[in-house]
Design an enzyme around this catalytic site. Structure first.
Site, PDB file in Angstrom:
ATOM      1  CB  CYS A   1     -15.873  -9.370  11.681  1.00 45.18           C
ATOM      2  SG  CYS A   1     -14.512  -8.412  11.015  1.00 45.18           S
TER       3      CYS A   1
ATOM      4  CB  CYS B   1     -15.727 -10.405   7.906  1.00 42.62           C
ATOM      5  SG  CYS B   1     -16.256  -8.683   7.694  1.00 42.62           S
TER       6      CYS B   1
ATOM      7  CG  ASP C   1      -1.807   3.318   5.316  1.00 46.00           C
ATOM      8  OD1 ASP C   1      -2.773   3.716   4.640  1.00 46.00           O
ATOM      9  OD2 ASP C   1      -1.074   4.070   5.981  1.00 46.00           O
TER      10      ASP C   1
ATOM     11  CB  CYS D   1     -14.930  -4.534  10.379  1.00 46.34           C
ATOM     12  SG  CYS D   1     -16.163  -5.450   9.451  1.00 46.34           S
TER      13      CYS D   1
ATOM     14  CD  GLU E   1      -4.611   1.153  -3.921  1.00 42.96           C
ATOM     15  OE1 GLU E   1      -5.755   1.601  -3.941  1.00 42.96           O
ATOM     16  OE2 GLU E   1      -3.717   1.577  -3.171  1.00 42.96           O
TER      17      GLU E   1
ATOM     18  CB  CYS F   1     -13.578  -5.921   6.494  1.00 36.26           C
ATOM     19  SG  CYS F   1     -13.042  -6.741   8.015  1.00 36.26           S
TER      20      CYS F   1
ATOM     21  CG  ASP G   1      -1.805   1.236   1.249  1.00 32.93           C
ATOM     22  OD1 ASP G   1      -2.779   1.258   0.478  1.00 32.93           O
ATOM     23  OD2 ASP G   1      -1.511   2.172   1.997  1.00 32.93           O
TER      24      ASP G   1
END
Ligand SMILES: [Zn+2]
Length: 487
Positions: free
Chosen positions: A409, A390, A416, A406, A329, A387, A227
């Site tokens: 969960c 989950c 990051d 989240c 990315e 997430c 990231d």
């Protein structure tokens, strides 16, 4: 335009060195760059005049055979016309190497070709406009392709045609060593001036294909996600699919300092008497102090970029050497800036975009050198908004939220790191796909674009910049700048 074929077992690579030219050499370089600009503008004016003339003649009903003959737009044709005209329109042409004019004509030929192919729909990407005149503010640059192009054995000078021996600001040993061992060959040299006013010489070379150095052992983690962040404490976060954070690269203090300084200077310039008067919405003559601040902004920019490049080079080399698959990315630069609210604008956003593009570019060619693969997540892959616990989504996560919490969960994880884990998992699907198809073409996982395959070194084009930042140096404004070693 025919492309140069790179021989098997060699890769194209550029080596860039900052120069310390003498005042006379600075004048010679500026003169060459000026010659390039003149040739470009002169021939562009002629091309436009001939186009206009033919259009006018056609409007009088002349047949094509009677029109003013059209002008060749290829580099050899432009060069021929230029050589016929230069003694009349540029009687001083002998002051510079012919490479200076060739630089200008080459960029014009490329510009005209890009415009033609773009207009005929033969070119992908954004539409390319008709070439424009180069102004005094255009980047000064000249490319030498013939004559003496040498890195001197003392490793502190380079030799260029006409300009002669120029002292380099840094050691040229990286390239010199390779030339001495005959594993590199210089094809051409481009000398250009950056925004801080410093001249650089970039040698385009062919080097014998690189292999992974013996000391660079493969890490325990074959697949990692990277990231690229905005914050100083997490320039790069590297994680594995199982959620382990392998590495977190912080910005060195020198980079934060340079960026902070840049902001101060930009605010200062905004308060000064600039070339635009907002009150009456028109141009005006800017003050000397404004120009002075602009020069300092240019130097700060160049300095921050050099530090950042250095950090990213070190990090990407390690990544390409140690891991089999690295996932990053993708950024759709135009798309990202067009859409989205205020949080996507500003200096931070621009810096993050630039860093991501740089990381991806470096990783792509280094992966080819060292036999690893780079996977680019497609630009709709929601790496930050998913997430990692989950798989739930949080569509309206803002950049200000540094921790991903989240609701489904209950996991609470650094933003990051969460993104890096999601990217790494994408790489895992990529690797599974690769094994099942037994090497015959790639079956990339959903949302993944395969960027480079292992061991296609012959096609890699890379550049090894080596503008170092010394632990302590005095910058050009006379202030001592202290730095800490790269984190
Ligand atoms: Zn969750």
């Amino acid at each position: 335009m025919g492309r140069f074929e790179i021989p098997e077992g060699w890769v194209a690579q550029a080596y860039r060195f900052a120069l310390d030219p003498t005042p006379a050499q600075q004048r010679a370089l500026a003169s060459h760059a000026g010659g390039a600009r003149f040739a470009h503008n002169h021939m562009l004016a002629l091309v436009t005049a001939v186009l206009d003339q033919r259009a006018a003649e056609r409007s009088y009903g002349l047949t094509d055979a009677d029109l003013t003959p059209s002008l060749g737009w290829s580099l050899p044709a432009l060069r021929k016309t230029w050589n016929q005209r230069k003694s009349v329109y540029a009687p001083w042409w002998g002051a510079n190497s012919k490479e200076a004019y060739n630089t200008g004509l080459d960029s014009l030929a490329r510009g005209l070709d890009a415009w033609t192919t773009s207009r005929n729909g033969e070119r992908v990407g954004k539409a390319v406009g008709f070439p424009r005149f180069k102004t005094a503010r255009s980047r000064r640059s000249v490319r030498f392709t013939t004559g003496t192009l040498r890195v001197e054995p003392d490793r502190h000078h380079v030799s260029l045609p006409r300009v002669g021996r120029i002292k380099t600001h840094e050691s040229t040993r990286k390239l010199a060593r390779r030339i001495e061992s005959e594993s590199a060959r210089i094809l051409s040299a481009t000398v250009s001036q950056d925004s801080s006013g410093r001249w650089h010489c970039s040698f385009q070379t062919l080097v014998a294909a690189k292999t992974r150095p013996a000391h660079a052992s493969r890490s325990q983690c074959p697949v990692v996600g990277v990231d690229v962040g905005v914050k100083a404490d997490s320039l790069l976060v590297v994680a594995t699919p199982d959620g382990t954070e392998v590495q977190r690269i912080r910005a060195p203090k020198s980079l934060s300092a340079a960026q902070a300084r840049l902001r101060v200077l930009q605010r200062k310039a905004a308060r000064q008497h600039g070339p635009y008067d907002p009150a009456i919405r028109s141009r005006r003559r800017h003050s000397k102090r404004w120009a002075k601040t602009q020069a300092r902004i240019g130097r700060s920019h160049a300095r921050a970029a050099a530090i950042r490049r250095d950090v990213l080079h070190k990090a990407t080399t390690t990544l390409a050497q140690q891991h089999r698959v690295v996932v990053v990315e993708t950024l759709n630069a135009t798309g990202m800036r067009a859409a989205g609210g205020a949080y996507k604008k500003g200096l931070n956003r621009a810096l993050a975009d630039a860093a991501l593009a740089e990381v991806r570019r470096m990783l792509t060619y280094k992966a080819a050198w060292y036999g690893s693969a780079v996977v680019a997540a497609d630009r709709f892959f929601p790496s930050s908004k998913t997430c990692s616990g989950c798989g739930g989504r949080k569509p309206n996560l803002t950049l200000a939220e540094r921790t991903y919490v989240c609701a489904q969960c209950g996991v609470s994880i650094d933003r990051d790191r969460n993104a890096a884990i999601n990217l790494a998992r994408l790489g895992q699907t990529h690797m599974v796909g690769e094994q099942s198809s037994a090497g015959s073409g790639s079956v990339a996982g959903r949302g993944a674009i395969r960027e480079t395959g292992p061991a296609r070194a012959g096609q890699a084009g890379g550049r090894e910049a080596s503008t170092r930042h010394n632990p302590t140096r005095v910058d050009q404004t006379g202030t001592a700048v202290s730095q800490e070693a790269t984190a």
